[in-house]
Motif scaffolding. Structure first.
Motif, PDB file in Angstrom:
ATOM      1  N   GLY A  54       0.817  -1.210   0.000  1.00 13.80           N
ATOM      2  CA  GLY A  54       0.000   0.000   0.000  1.00 13.80           C
ATOM      3  C   GLY A  54       0.849   1.258   0.000  1.00 13.80           C
ATOM      4  N   HIS A  55       2.154   1.109  -0.285  1.00 19.13           N
ATOM      5  CA  HIS A  55       3.084   2.246  -0.351  1.00 19.13           C
ATOM      6  C   HIS A  55       3.826   2.214  -1.682  1.00 19.13           C
ATOM      7  CE1 HIS A  55       2.740   3.402   3.874  1.00 19.13           C
ATOM      8  NE2 HIS A  55       2.770   2.115   4.172  1.00 19.13           N
ATOM      9  N   GLY A  56       4.554   3.282  -1.939  1.00 16.74           N
ATOM     10  CA  GLY A  56       5.489   3.259  -3.054  1.00 16.74           C
ATOM     11  C   GLY A  56       6.594   2.259  -2.729  1.00 16.74           C
ATOM     12  N   ALA A  57       7.342   1.857  -3.731  1.00 15.58           N
ATOM     13  CA  ALA A  57       8.415   0.885  -3.482  1.00 15.58           C
ATOM     14  C   ALA A  57       9.597   1.175  -4.390  1.00 15.58           C
ATOM     15  CB  ALA A  57       7.906  -0.534  -3.724  1.00 15.58           C
ATOM     16  N   VAL A  58      10.812   0.955  -3.857  1.00 15.02           N
ATOM     17  CA  VAL A  58      12.008   1.067  -4.692  1.00 15.02           C
ATOM     18  C   VAL A  58      12.714  -0.288  -4.716  1.00 15.02           C
ATOM     19  CG1 VAL A  58      12.425   3.537  -4.350  1.00 15.02           C
ATOM     20  CG2 VAL A  58      13.432   1.889  -2.746  1.00 15.02           C
ATOM     21  N   THR A  59      13.503  -0.481  -5.742  1.00 15.48           N
ATOM     22  CA  THR A  59      14.271  -1.719  -5.852  1.00 15.48           C
ATOM     23  C   THR A  59      15.467  -1.623  -4.916  1.00 15.48           C
ATOM     24  OG1 THR A  59      13.674  -1.695  -8.182  1.00 15.48           O
ATOM     25  CG2 THR A  59      15.362  -3.281  -7.510  1.00 15.48           C
ATOM     26  N   GLY A  60      15.557  -2.551  -3.954  1.00 19.77           N
ATOM     27  CA  GLY A  60      16.707  -2.573  -3.041  1.00 19.77           C
ATOM     28  C   GLY A  60      17.847  -3.379  -3.634  1.00 19.77           C
ATOM     29  N   GLY A  61      17.504  -4.450  -4.324  1.00 24.07           N
ATOM     30  CA  GLY A  61      18.531  -5.294  -4.931  1.00 24.07           C
ATOM     31  C   GLY A  61      17.905  -6.395  -5.754  1.00 24.07           C
ATOM     32  N   VAL A  62      18.704  -6.899  -6.678  1.00 20.61           N
ATOM     33  CA  VAL A  62      18.279  -8.072  -7.457  1.00 20.61           C
ATOM     34  C   VAL A  62      19.075  -9.252  -6.914  1.00 20.61           C
ATOM     35  CG1 VAL A  62      18.154  -9.128  -9.752  1.00 20.61           C
ATOM     36  CG2 VAL A  62      17.779  -6.672  -9.486  1.00 20.61           C
ATOM     37  N   ASP A  63      18.362 -10.187  -6.307  1.00 19.68           N
ATOM     38  CA  ASP A  63      19.061 -11.310  -5.672  1.00 19.68           C
ATOM     39  C   ASP A  63      19.430 -12.382  -6.682  1.00 19.68           C
ATOM     40  OD1 ASP A  63      18.978 -10.468  -2.860  1.00 19.68           O
ATOM     41  OD2 ASP A  63      16.832 -10.464  -3.235  1.00 19.68           O
ATOM     42  N   ARG A  64      18.616 -12.544  -7.703  1.00 19.28           N
ATOM     43  CA  ARG A  64      18.927 -13.538  -8.744  1.00 19.28           C
ATOM     44  C   ARG A  64      18.122 -13.241  -9.997  1.00 19.28           C
ATOM     45  NH1 ARG A  64      18.657 -19.091  -6.382  1.00 19.28           N
ATOM     46  NH2 ARG A  64      20.173 -18.051  -5.069  1.00 19.28           N
ATOM     47  N   MET A  65      18.774 -13.438 -11.126  1.00 16.66           N
ATOM     48  CA  MET A  65      18.085 -13.273 -12.413  1.00 16.66           C
ATOM     49  C   MET A  65      18.572 -14.414 -13.286  1.00 16.66           C
ATOM     50  SD  MET A  65      16.171 -10.978 -14.234  1.00 16.66           S
ATOM     51  CE  MET A  65      15.392 -11.988 -15.502  1.00 16.66           C
ATOM     52  N   THR A  66      17.652 -15.259 -13.693  1.00 20.58           N
ATOM     53  CA  THR A  66      18.038 -16.437 -14.472  1.00 20.58           C
ATOM     54  C   THR A  66      17.405 -16.368 -15.854  1.00 20.58           C
ATOM     55  OG1 THR A  66      17.907 -17.660 -12.410  1.00 20.58           O
ATOM     56  CG2 THR A  66      18.100 -18.964 -14.395  1.00 20.58           C
ATOM     57  N   PHE A  67      18.215 -16.642 -16.875  1.00 18.98           N
ATOM     58  CA  PHE A  67      17.696 -16.707 -18.249  1.00 18.98           C
ATOM     59  C   PHE A  67      17.744 -18.165 -18.691  1.00 18.98           C
ATOM     60  CE2 PHE A  67      19.324 -12.438 -17.637  1.00 18.98           C
ATOM     61  CZ  PHE A  67      18.256 -11.668 -18.084  1.00 18.98           C
ATOM     62  N   LEU A  68      16.582 -18.780 -18.803  1.00 18.72           N
ATOM     63  CA  LEU A  68      16.514 -20.211 -19.106  1.00 18.72           C
ATOM     64  C   LEU A  68      16.471 -20.466 -20.603  1.00 18.72           C
ATOM     65  CD1 LEU A  68      13.745 -20.902 -16.466  1.00 18.72           C
ATOM     66  CD2 LEU A  68      16.149 -21.554 -16.249  1.00 18.72           C
ATOM     67  N   GLU A  69      15.712 -19.602 -21.294  1.00 15.43           N
ATOM     68  CA  GLU A  69      15.586 -19.747 -22.756  1.00 15.43           C
ATOM     69  C   GLU A  69      15.499 -18.367 -23.393  1.00 15.43           C
ATOM     70  OE1 GLU A  69      12.808 -22.435 -24.431  1.00 15.43           O
ATOM     71  OE2 GLU A  69      12.860 -23.792 -22.716  1.00 15.43           O
ATOM     72  N   ARG A  70      15.876 -18.282 -24.654  1.00 16.66           N
ATOM     73  CA  ARG A  70      15.835 -16.992 -25.337  1.00 16.66           C
ATOM     74  C   ARG A  70      14.410 -16.602 -25.710  1.00 16.66           C
ATOM     75  NH1 ARG A  70      20.883 -18.354 -29.203  1.00 16.66           N
ATOM     76  NH2 ARG A  70      19.695 -20.275 -29.246  1.00 16.66           N
ATOM     77  N   VAL A  71      14.177 -15.280 -25.712  1.00 12.24           N
ATOM     78  CA  VAL A  71      12.889 -14.736 -26.158  1.00 12.24           C
ATOM     79  C   VAL A  71      13.130 -14.130 -27.529  1.00 12.24           C
ATOM     80  CG1 VAL A  71      11.081 -13.044 -25.653  1.00 12.24           C
ATOM     81  CG2 VAL A  71      12.233 -14.228 -23.763  1.00 12.24           C
ATOM     82  N   GLU A  72      12.170 -14.327 -28.443  1.00 13.73           N
ATOM     83  CA  GLU A  72      12.364 -13.846 -29.818  1.00 13.73           C
ATOM     84  C   GLU A  72      11.373 -12.742 -30.172  1.00 13.73           C
ATOM     85  OE1 GLU A  72      12.435 -17.149 -32.567  1.00 13.73           O
ATOM     86  OE2 GLU A  72      13.376 -18.409 -31.040  1.00 13.73           O
ATOM     87  N   ILE A  73      11.739 -11.972 -31.187  1.00 17.59           N
ATOM     88  CA  ILE A  73      10.824 -10.944 -31.703  1.00 17.59           C
ATOM     89  C   ILE A  73       9.490 -11.615 -32.055  1.00 17.59           C
ATOM     90  CG2 ILE A  73      10.383  -9.390 -33.652  1.00 17.59           C
ATOM     91  CD1 ILE A  73      13.381  -8.900 -33.840  1.00 17.59           C
ATOM     92  N   GLY A  74       8.390 -10.975 -31.642  1.00 14.44           N
ATOM     93  CA  GLY A  74       7.059 -11.517 -31.950  1.00 14.44           C
ATOM     94  C   GLY A  74       6.477 -12.328 -30.808  1.00 14.44           C
ATOM     95  N   ASP A  75       7.324 -12.733 -29.827  1.00 14.44           N
ATOM     96  CA  ASP A  75       6.786 -13.485 -28.682  1.00 14.44           C
ATOM     97  C   ASP A  75       5.920 -12.566 -27.820  1.00 14.44           C
ATOM     98  OD1 ASP A  75       8.011 -15.850 -29.361  1.00 14.44           O
ATOM     99  OD2 ASP A  75       9.654 -15.679 -27.906  1.00 14.44           O
TER     100      ASP A  75
END
Ligand code: COA
Length: 150
Positions: A34-55
């Motif tokens: 119910g408040h504004g929020a800021v990003t404190g940190g990114v703990d993990r970001m995983t790329f499993l498969e590629r995304v293509e134009i048109g997806d």
């Protein structure tokens, strides 16, 4: 995803996916707190498969755990190739969002009422990621103290 989101090989930039994950996570944090929020940190970001134009890409954000003023938000990214019905899980992100008051200071958030087995598992795993992050910070501080004291 359009051509402006992609590289010359036709694959969507990781940074584009990260930005949209961040926006989805912020909205989930705002809804929960119910408040504004800021990003404190990114703990993990995983790329499993590629995304293509048109997806057609969908970002589903869930508050996994809530502490004093911060929350861990998990984001599941899925890409659908229109017309085929094929949906792929392409990325996962775990982002710490901090609720802020009107002056931009961290402000308390409501507790999370996790009940279902999946909700409880996500909450436990979020706690483990937070504990590991804080333990790493303490370990680095300790090793710097040791180095400085000779
Ligand atoms: C995130 C921010 C509000 C924290 O402020 P602060 O003065 O350090 O506040 P505190 O030390 O009281 O920490 C507040 C909460 O943030 C969490 N936090 C602070 N730094 C963090 C980090 N790097 N990663 C994860 N969580 C973090 C703390 O654990 C604490 O959570 P808790 O209250 O649930 O225990 C501040 O550092 C900030 O405004 N950063 C810039 C944010 C930003 O610009 N983001 C990108 C655009 S949205």
């Amino acid at each position: 995803m359009g051509i402006e989101d992609a590289n010359v090989a036709g694959f969507v930039h990781g940074g584009t996916v990260m930005k949209l994950c961040d926006e989805a996570a912020a909205l989930a944090a705002v809804r929960h707190s119910g408040h504004g929020a800021v990003t404190g940190g990114v703990d993990r970001m995983t790329f499993l498969e590629r995304v293509e134009i048109g997806d057609l890409v969908t970002f589903r954000a869930t508050v996994n755990a809530a502490w004093r003023t911060s929350m861990e938000v998990g984001v599941r990214v899925e890409a659908e190739r229109p017309g085929t019905g094929v949906v792929r899980h392409t990325s996962s992100a775990y982002i710490t969002m901090v609720a802020i008051d009107a002056d931009g200071r961290p402000t308390p958030v409501p507790p999370l009422l996790a009940e279902a087995p999946d909700e409880l598992r996500r909450e436990r795993e979020a706690q483990t990621r937070r504990d590991n992050r804080l333990a790493e910070r303490e370990q680095l501080r300790e090793s710097e103290r040791t180095r400085l004291s000779g």
